[in-house]
Design a protein around this motif. Structure first.
Motif, PDB file in Angstrom:
ATOM      1  N   LEU A  51      18.985  62.770  13.847  1.00  0.00           N
ATOM      2  CA  LEU A  51      18.235  62.608  12.604  1.00  0.00           C
ATOM      3  C   LEU A  51      18.963  61.690  11.623  1.00  0.00           C
ATOM      4  O   LEU A  51      18.342  60.837  10.978  1.00  0.00           O
ATOM      5  CB  LEU A  51      18.008  63.977  11.961  1.00  0.00           C
ATOM      6  CG  LEU A  51      16.957  64.056  10.858  1.00  0.00           C
ATOM      7  CD1 LEU A  51      15.570  63.751  11.413  1.00  0.00           C
ATOM      8  CD2 LEU A  51      16.967  65.445  10.220  1.00  0.00           C
ATOM      9  N   GLN A 152      15.515  59.546   2.121  1.00  0.00           N
ATOM     10  CA  GLN A 152      15.248  59.415   3.545  1.00  0.00           C
ATOM     11  C   GLN A 152      14.442  60.575   4.114  1.00  0.00           C
ATOM     12  O   GLN A 152      13.744  60.429   5.120  1.00  0.00           O
ATOM     13  CB  GLN A 152      16.578  59.334   4.320  1.00  0.00           C
ATOM     14  CG  GLN A 152      17.500  58.203   3.905  1.00  0.00           C
ATOM     15  CD  GLN A 152      16.972  56.852   4.330  1.00  0.00           C
ATOM     16  OE1 GLN A 152      16.219  56.755   5.303  1.00  0.00           O
ATOM     17  NE2 GLN A 152      17.355  55.816   3.609  1.00  0.00           N
ATOM     18  N   TRP A 156      11.922  60.997   7.561  1.00  0.00           N
ATOM     19  CA  TRP A 156      12.387  61.737   8.737  1.00  0.00           C
ATOM     20  C   TRP A 156      11.372  62.805   9.122  1.00  0.00           C
ATOM     21  O   TRP A 156      11.009  62.946  10.291  1.00  0.00           O
ATOM     22  CB  TRP A 156      13.724  62.411   8.439  1.00  0.00           C
ATOM     23  CG  TRP A 156      14.871  61.482   8.259  1.00  0.00           C
ATOM     24  CD1 TRP A 156      14.906  60.146   8.540  1.00  0.00           C
ATOM     25  CD2 TRP A 156      16.168  61.827   7.754  1.00  0.00           C
ATOM     26  NE1 TRP A 156      16.135  59.637   8.236  1.00  0.00           N
ATOM     27  CE2 TRP A 156      16.930  60.632   7.757  1.00  0.00           C
ATOM     28  CE3 TRP A 156      16.752  62.995   7.311  1.00  0.00           C
ATOM     29  CZ2 TRP A 156      18.257  60.600   7.324  1.00  0.00           C
ATOM     30  CZ3 TRP A 156      18.062  62.979   6.881  1.00  0.00           C
ATOM     31  CH2 TRP A 156      18.801  61.791   6.892  1.00  0.00           C
ATOM     32  N   ARG A 159       8.125  61.459  10.655  1.00  0.00           N
ATOM     33  CA  ARG A 159       8.267  61.060  12.059  1.00  0.00           C
ATOM     34  C   ARG A 159       8.255  62.281  12.968  1.00  0.00           C
ATOM     35  O   ARG A 159       7.612  62.275  14.033  1.00  0.00           O
ATOM     36  CB  ARG A 159       9.553  60.254  12.264  1.00  0.00           C
ATOM     37  CG  ARG A 159       9.507  58.855  11.683  1.00  0.00           C
ATOM     38  CD  ARG A 159      10.589  57.975  12.280  1.00  0.00           C
ATOM     39  NE  ARG A 159      11.920  58.455  11.955  1.00  0.00           N
ATOM     40  CZ  ARG A 159      12.599  58.097  10.863  1.00  0.00           C
ATOM     41  NH1 ARG A 159      12.051  57.264   9.987  1.00  0.00           N
ATOM     42  NH2 ARG A 159      13.812  58.562  10.635  1.00  0.00           N
ATOM     43  N   ARG A 160       8.944  63.319  12.568  1.00  0.00           N
ATOM     44  CA  ARG A 160       8.961  64.546  13.369  1.00  0.00           C
ATOM     45  C   ARG A 160       7.559  65.176  13.425  1.00  0.00           C
ATOM     46  O   ARG A 160       7.139  65.682  14.469  1.00  0.00           O
ATOM     47  CB  ARG A 160       9.950  65.547  12.770  1.00  0.00           C
ATOM     48  CG  ARG A 160      11.430  65.155  12.912  1.00  0.00           C
ATOM     49  CD  ARG A 160      11.908  65.426  14.300  1.00  0.00           C
ATOM     50  NE  ARG A 160      13.340  65.297  14.419  1.00  0.00           N
ATOM     51  CZ  ARG A 160      13.978  64.208  14.826  1.00  0.00           C
ATOM     52  NH1 ARG A 160      13.275  63.135  15.136  1.00  0.00           N
ATOM     53  NH2 ARG A 160      15.289  64.181  14.924  1.00  0.00           N
ATOM     54  N   ALA A 193      14.753  69.817  11.171  1.00  0.00           N
ATOM     55  CA  ALA A 193      14.705  68.823  10.103  1.00  0.00           C
ATOM     56  C   ALA A 193      14.283  69.460   8.781  1.00  0.00           C
ATOM     57  O   ALA A 193      14.824  69.133   7.723  1.00  0.00           O
ATOM     58  CB  ALA A 193      13.751  67.697  10.480  1.00  0.00           C
TER      59      ALA A 193
END
Length: 279
Positions: A51, A152, A156, A159-160, A193
């Motif tokens: 990550l 960020q 992240w 996307r997950r 995440a």
């Protein structure tokens, strides 16, 4: 301003390296919880490295990441046999007649589990897990990135989330055990995440979303355990286990899998309809 990227990464590494160290001695004593907790810590460390990779650059060398992955895989087989014997089969073989019929299979499975555990111990020693943890701790201490984590985190998580929706589709149970496994792994990575970004978003919304992920992961994990049980059963058949015992266990696993699939579909659809809290 919120936490900085380097600070967040160091905290994750410190927490999970400590967890691995605490439980590694239990592996030597054949405590199943040692295998499980060490493996969880390694998975979290690898997930964090992946990550944070855009910011980490070469701070954590690829060979170190590979060693962490190999160590987790070495524990995986032992963990599968632990779950098979201590969780899956006891939940399926509930009366004396079933247990008597399955006795030859249980005995062979126990012998196989001991071999898997011995192999895991050798693999961890050969791969130098202790040294890898030291190297990762050192690397995290040298890592410098003062950018706010919040700059960020949403990307992240997006996307997950996108990967999870793609892997699971409308029904993660509809396309077989391999597809279910891929969806479950994507769900787990999203959960990690979300945990890593604790404190960045509305606390109540964050907690509610994390709880939904955790409960769904538990259901999907139970279903995956049954799929793995069928694979282990075939390995026992290859070792000439008593066929009457094998057929009984297979029947019980298949019935439980059908019931478990139904329990996954409703919360999965609810999750897919939900609005992620980080947006």
């Amino acid at each position: 301003m919120g936490p900085r990227i380097a600070t967040a990464f160091r905290r994750i590494v410190r927490t999970n390296v400590a967890r691995a160290r605490d439980h590694m001695p239990d592996i030597a004593t054949d405590d199943p919880e040692g295998v499980h907790q060490t493996r969880v810590a390694l998975r979290r460390l690898r997930s964090a490295v992946v990550l944070f990779r855009p910011s980490l650059g070469k701070t954590v060398p690829k060979p170190l990441e590979t060693r962490l992955k190999t160590a987790a895989q070495a524990l995986g087989t032992a963990r599968d046999w632990d779950v098979f014997l201590q969780e899956t089969l006891p939940s399926l073989l509930r009366d004396d007649d079933d247990r008597a019929t399955a006795a030859p299979l249980l005995a062979l499975a126990e012998t196989t589990r001991k071999r898997a555990r011995a192999a895991a111990k050798r693999a961890l020693a050969n791969k130098g897990l202790t040294g890898s943890l030291v190297q990762l701790e050192r690397a995290s201490g040298e890592f410098e990135d003062s950018s706010p984590l919040g700059d960020q985190a949403s990307d992240w998580l997006d996307r997950r989330w996108k990967t999870l929706r793609k892997r699971g589709g409308k029904d993660p149970t509809a396309h077989g055990a391999a597809a279910l496994h891929d969806a479950r792994i994507a769900l787990k990575k999203l959960r990690y995440a979300v945990e890593f970004t604790d404190g960045l978003y509305d606390r109540d919304a964050h907690a509610a979303f994390l709880l939904r992920l955790t409960e769904l992961q538990k259901s999907m994990g139970g279903l995956n355990d049954l799929a793995v049980a069928l694979e282990l059963l075939e390995k026992l058949r290859a070792a000439d286990v008593d066929e009457a015992a094998a057929k009984l266990v297979e029947k019980r696993i298949n019935r439980a899998y059908r019931d478990g699939a139904r329990e996954v579909r409703k919360p999965w659809r609810a999750l897919m309809r939900s609005e992620p809290h980080w947006r």
